[in-house]
Design a protein around this motif. Sequence first.
Motif, PDB file in Angstrom:
ATOM      1  N   ARG A 199       5.467   7.708  -8.512  1.00 26.20           N
ATOM      2  CA  ARG A 199       4.200   7.920  -7.866  1.00 26.20           C
ATOM      3  C   ARG A 199       4.202   8.746  -6.627  1.00 26.20           C
ATOM      4  O   ARG A 199       5.184   8.482  -5.658  1.00 26.20           O
ATOM      5  CB  ARG A 199       3.283   6.647  -7.412  1.00 26.20           C
ATOM      6  N   GLU A 201       3.352   9.071  -3.759  1.00 23.24           N
ATOM      7  CA  GLU A 201       2.773   8.575  -2.487  1.00 23.24           C
ATOM      8  C   GLU A 201       3.441   9.036  -1.252  1.00 23.24           C
ATOM      9  O   GLU A 201       4.603   9.544  -1.327  1.00 23.24           O
ATOM     10  CB  GLU A 201       2.746   6.866  -2.533  1.00 23.24           C
ATOM     11  N   GLN A 230       7.662   3.965  -1.972  1.00 19.78           N
ATOM     12  CA  GLN A 230       8.565   4.975  -2.541  1.00 19.78           C
ATOM     13  C   GLN A 230       7.890   5.820  -3.355  1.00 19.78           C
ATOM     14  O   GLN A 230       6.870   5.486  -4.169  1.00 19.78           O
ATOM     15  CB  GLN A 230      10.028   4.320  -3.087  1.00 19.78           C
ATOM     16  N   GLN A 248       9.612  -1.784 -11.086  1.00 16.56           N
ATOM     17  CA  GLN A 248       8.793  -3.048 -11.205  1.00 16.56           C
ATOM     18  C   GLN A 248       9.565  -3.827 -12.393  1.00 16.56           C
ATOM     19  O   GLN A 248       9.846  -3.226 -13.339  1.00 16.56           O
ATOM     20  CB  GLN A 248       7.265  -2.906 -11.779  1.00 16.56           C
ATOM     21  N   ARG A 269      -9.036  -5.375  -8.474  1.00 16.05           N
ATOM     22  CA  ARG A 269      -7.860  -4.495  -8.885  1.00 16.05           C
ATOM     23  C   ARG A 269      -8.215  -3.074  -9.125  1.00 16.05           C
ATOM     24  O   ARG A 269      -9.396  -2.594  -9.632  1.00 16.05           O
ATOM     25  CB  ARG A 269      -7.142  -4.680  -9.934  1.00 16.05           C
ATOM     26  N   ILE A 307       3.069  -7.596  -3.388  1.00 17.23           N
ATOM     27  CA  ILE A 307       4.146  -7.620  -4.006  1.00 17.23           C
ATOM     28  C   ILE A 307       4.193  -7.544  -5.624  1.00 17.23           C
ATOM     29  O   ILE A 307       4.877  -7.199  -6.159  1.00 17.23           O
ATOM     30  CB  ILE A 307       5.070  -8.907  -3.536  1.00 17.23           C
TER      31      ILE A 307
HETATM   32  P1  AMP Z   1       0.279  -1.719  -9.093  1.00 14.80           P
HETATM   33  O1  AMP Z   1       0.897  -1.239 -10.422  1.00 14.80           O
HETATM   34  O2  AMP Z   1      -0.329  -0.545  -8.318  1.00 14.80           O
HETATM   35  O3  AMP Z   1      -0.336  -2.997  -9.281  1.00 14.80           O
HETATM   36  O4  AMP Z   1       1.603  -2.288  -8.149  1.00 14.80           O
HETATM   37  C1  AMP Z   1       2.395  -3.587  -8.493  1.00 14.80           C
HETATM   38  C2  AMP Z   1       3.332  -3.856  -7.653  1.00 14.80           C
HETATM   39  O5  AMP Z   1       4.292  -2.429  -7.474  1.00 14.80           O
HETATM   40  C3  AMP Z   1       2.959  -3.666  -6.029  1.00 14.80           C
HETATM   41  O6  AMP Z   1       2.407  -4.793  -5.604  1.00 14.80           O
HETATM   42  C4  AMP Z   1       4.034  -3.354  -5.363  1.00 14.80           C
HETATM   43  O7  AMP Z   1       5.061  -4.529  -5.035  1.00 14.80           O
HETATM   44  C5  AMP Z   1       4.808  -2.302  -6.287  1.00 14.80           C
HETATM   45  N1  AMP Z   1       4.608  -1.080  -5.787  1.00 14.80           N
HETATM   46  C6  AMP Z   1       3.526  -0.176  -6.230  1.00 14.80           C
HETATM   47  N2  AMP Z   1       3.590   1.204  -5.773  1.00 14.80           N
HETATM   48  C7  AMP Z   1       4.710   1.236  -5.436  1.00 14.80           C
HETATM   49  C8  AMP Z   1       5.426   2.044  -4.433  1.00 14.80           C
HETATM   50  N3  AMP Z   1       5.089   3.527  -4.492  1.00 14.80           N
HETATM   51  N4  AMP Z   1       6.550   1.937  -4.061  1.00 14.80           N
HETATM   52  C9  AMP Z   1       7.258   0.638  -4.220  1.00 14.80           C
HETATM   53  N5  AMP Z   1       6.629  -0.412  -4.814  1.00 14.80           N
HETATM   54  C10 AMP Z   1       5.366  -0.219  -5.282  1.00 14.80           C
END
Ligand code: AMP
Length: 426
Positions: free
Chosen positions: A114, A116, A123, A128, A259, A282
Amino acid sequence: MSQYQAVKGTKDVFPDEAVQWQLVEGVVRRLAGLYAFGEVRTPVFEYTELFQRGIGATTDIVGKEMFSFLPDPQGRSLTLRPEMTAGVMRAALQRNLLSQAPLHKLFYISDLFRKERPQAGRQRQFTQFGAELLGASSPAAVAEVLSFMMGVFDALGLTGLRLRINTLGDLEDRARYRDALRAYFLPFADELDESSKERLEKNPLRILDSKNPALKELIAAAPRLFDFVKAEGVAEFEEVLSLLRDRGVSYEVDHLLVRGLDYYCHTAFEVTSSELGAQDAIGGGGRYDGLARELGGGKDMPAVGFAVGMERLLIAMEKQGLLEGLKPVGPKVFVVVQQLELSGHAMQVAFQLRRAGISTELDLAGRSMKAQMREANRLGAAYALFIGQTEFESGQYGLKNLVSSEQSTFTLDSITEILREPLLCG
Ligand code: AMP
């Protein structure tokens, strides 16, 4: 030093840190086995439309965070996967999985991308682990994936976690709620920040995700989605909560939890850690019955899943001292040679030991015996096996226990017998 640096927001992992990853991955795989989830691996890139449809055009991920590229001027745009669910669902539909069996329990440990702004715990390439349960989204299925996820944290010894849970109702409930929310925020449009203003039109539910402190009170007083959820939906949610209580999973009901991804329905949840700073989420997940239809599957497919960020999990574990003392396991034997001419024989010895499943290291750089011993100790080898001219000729080798310093002489076959460990394969 090389003139090249790792790209901002990416990381290199060497063996001393890799053991931390292996610890977590091992627990994930063990728990997946206990809960009977099978591993799924999907491609790192997919057609961009998959994510546009599957995640939702109004989300930050699709709006501004995807790494997309054209493989060739005429080609269809491709995107490095920013999450796993859309890819797994695409694969399940493509394989027509549900026609083969009514239920599929899948887990993954995967790298995601991503665009970001990098910061602690955020990062551009991250990892995941997660699970997708396809074919059922009953309260029992929701409780199953939640127990798997919380079971991993438990097995790792991680504490200080908060599991918040909510129900988002069905599509109809959400449509009615969306209208109500828009009507509520409209008179305050001037007070909203830019991104919330944009969300007001496209997807007012996402205003509730805003972290802007100036909007906190306004958001707190907004209508609640829960009040728009039909009685059946509420009853189902109560059933999920009751199953979690039965399994000793603690949670907090949080009706403000919405969400960011569009395809969630009914139960949604998020786990935060008190050990993390601004990026304290997390993991999270929920039901996404509507995704299959969104991806052209023709109808809804009951589905529920979760995803946990490995980097953040490791940061939280580190803060709680759960990674202390963890280091790569050294070789069992270090073969020490007296002179360079014996290094061919040393290799043969190492080969025999390795075939017997005994991890063995030897000098590959023509170093002195003293330097070899230093290396054996640095690596944490359990034994040193000495080869000099006499040993070579007699076939009797000195074996020194590097912890107790005891030393005896044995034939290679005896050493192999003493130290043998069953080989996993081969
Ligand atoms: P999401 O898919 O956005 O629901 O994210 C699920 C989990 O992935 C989050 O709770 C974070 O622990 C982790 N996560 C999401 N985006 C990032 C990122 N850019 N860098 C590191 N961990 C991330």
